[in-house]
Design an enzyme around this catalytic site. Structure first.
Site, PDB file in Angstrom:
ATOM      1  N   ASP A 119       0.367 -32.937   8.127  1.00 57.74           N
ATOM      2  CA  ASP A 119       0.032 -31.515   8.154  1.00 57.74           C
ATOM      3  C   ASP A 119      -1.410 -31.279   8.632  1.00 57.74           C
ATOM      4  OD1 ASP A 119       0.712 -28.829   7.821  1.00 57.74           O
ATOM      5  OD2 ASP A 119       1.540 -29.122   5.818  1.00 57.74           O
ATOM      6  N   ASP A 142       5.111 -21.967  10.024  1.00 55.96           N
ATOM      7  CA  ASP A 142       6.229 -22.262   9.125  1.00 55.96           C
ATOM      8  C   ASP A 142       7.383 -21.268   9.292  1.00 55.96           C
ATOM      9  OD1 ASP A 142       4.711 -24.295   8.125  1.00 55.96           O
ATOM     10  OD2 ASP A 142       4.670 -23.548   6.059  1.00 55.96           O
TER      11      ASP A 142
END
Ligand SMILES: *[C@@H]1O[C@H](CO)[C@@H](O)[C@H](O)[C@H]1NC(C)=O
Ligand SMILES: *[C@@H]1O[C@H](CO)[C@@H](O)[C@H](O)[C@H]1NC(C)=O
Ligand SMILES: *[C@@H]1O[C@H](CO)[C@@H](O)[C@H](O)[C@H]1NC(C)=O
Length: 413
Positions: A173, A229
């Protein structure tokens, strides 16, 4: 550091397409890597991801509420439901599996309250079921939840830890303090560390498409997120599909665009909307990472994500990402080539009322005279001897998905 273009050893294998296809077909995105003895001269020479990764990830449904019992039960369910048998083999932990602080030697530590047996035991458990275990870290000083450390500055150490634990996959991430360094500097470090770790690990970059990773990530990772996302609703899903689509030509075996994990089964969309989500992800050669609670998945969800005919499009050996080839208002045709001169097509109605959608052969790269057998991948029925076009009435927020198999000359005589 960005790889120079000379390290990207692409060949345009136009010969791979038979005369069935018109020349405009290459515009659908037929950039494929050389086969045979041509080596990938890239940092990420791990041989993984020759087809898009398939599995499950904890984030979309459970967020930080994860523990080893849940992960083991999920592994059990992946096997008992038959999902692993159709290809879903990665069981991927997302954020929140670790303690806030490293140990005195600077190692990451599994969270004692939720993973008391440790990650190695979990990997062993997954492997005993024929599955693979994925883990999560971050190219900053902390992960997005801020409840555990990131790997920035600890790349070699953490990659070795993951290898020691028997981990098979890393999602990496892009949160928190990144030292002012660009993803192009931070991600190659972990890529190299994984290569040096002695264990093949799938490398899934998650920098949210910020620095156009399609243009540099194929040489360092097996997939890269192209968007922020996903959320469990129609607008998010459709928007992400479009954003991801613009990078189609960069996808190839070993290196895939990632429009984020599946929301199918989480309840925020209708069955038909989820069918569109799954169909488009499959056609676009996206990672198929289930994001619902598979322990309590209903039959409808199972029938969507376990449709082997749709999965086969995703896992097709040619590895060319299908894309949007026609748009008339809210009515869209998405298509892409498959091995053996076949073509996959999705007719997608994004509008608010039922409509007829037609894909002409010229839209999808078939010569006008081509005769095909048309397989409906959701109805599981075949129409033989179809010429010139396929057309269907498609409900609002619904889709149809087909593969077209051209007749050979022998078939036609
Ligand atoms: C593990 O996580 C699941 C899902 O969040 C939860 O339902 C369960 O209570 C947790 N179990 C333990 C032992 O913490
Ligand atoms: C799901 O399918 C199984 C097996 O076909 C069946 O026994 C069960 O009743 C179904 N459940 C629901 C909720 O439809
Ligand atoms: C689709 O085409 C068929 C056949 O021409 C026609 O009967 C039907 O009304 C059309 N549907 C819509 C929604 O326009």
């Amino acid at each position: 550091m960005a790889p120079s273009s000379s390290t990207l050893c692409f060949l345009f294998l136009l010969g791979i397409f038979s005369s069935t296809f018109t020349s405009s077909f290459t515009e659908i995105g037929a950039r494929v890597e050389g086969s045979g003895r041509i080596r990938r001269r890239t940092l990420m020479d791990n041989g993984l991801g020759l087809t898009p990764q398939m599995g499950w990830n904890s984030w979309n449904h459970f967020h930080c509420d994860i523990n080893e019992t849940l992960i083991k039960e999920t592994a059990d369910a992946m096997v008992s439901t038959g999902l692993s048998a159709v290809g879903y083999i990665y069981i991927n932990l997302d954020d929140c599996w670790g303690e806030l602080n490293r140990d005195s030697q600077g190692n990451l530590v599994p969270k004692a309250s939720s993973f008391p047996s440790g990650i190695k035991a979990l990997a062993d458990y997954a492997h005993s079921k024929g599955l693979k275990l994925g883990i999560y870290s971050d190219a900053g000083t902390q992960t997005c939840s801020k409840t555990m450390p990131g790997s920035l500055g600890h790349e070699e150490q953490d990659a070795k830890t993951f290898a020691l634990w028997g981990v098979d996959y890393l999602k990496y991430d892009n949160c928190e303090d990144t030292g002012g360094l660009s993803p192009k500097e931070r991600y190659p470090k972990m890529s190299e560390a994984l290569l040096n770790s002695g264990r093949p690990m799938f490398f899934s970059l998650c920098e949210w498409g910020q620095e156009d990773p399609a243009t540099w990530a194929p040489s360092i990772g097996n997939s890269w997120r192209t968007t922020g996302d996903i959320e469990d609703n129609w607008d998010s899903m459709t928007g992400i599909a479009d954003q991801n689509d613009q990078w189609a030509s960069y996808a190839k075996p070993g290196a895939w665009n990632d429009p984020d994990m599946l929301e199918v089964g989480n309840g925020g969309m209708t069955t038909e909307e989820y069918r569109c989500h799954f169909s488009i992800w499959a056609l676009a050669k996206a990672p198929l990472l289930i994001g619902c609670d598979v322990r309590s998945m209903d039959n409808v969800t199972f029938e969507l994500v376990a449709n082997k005919e749709v999965i086969d499009v995703n896992q097709d050996k040619l590895g060319v990402q299908g894309k949007k080839v026609k748009k008339e208002g809210d009515l869209e045709v998405w298509a892409g080539p498959l091995a053996n001169n076949m073509v996959a097509v999705v007719l997608w109605n994004r509008g608010s009322s039922s409509a007829n959608i037609t894909a002409y052969w010229s839209d999808i790269g078939l010569k006008p005279s081509t005769v095909v057998d048309c397989r409906d991948l959701w109805a599981h029925s075949t129409e033989t001897g179809v010429e010139d076009e396929i057309s269907a009435e498609v409900d609002s927020h619904a889709c149809k998905m087909y593969t077209l198999k051209p007749h050979t000359n022998r078939d036609r005589s």
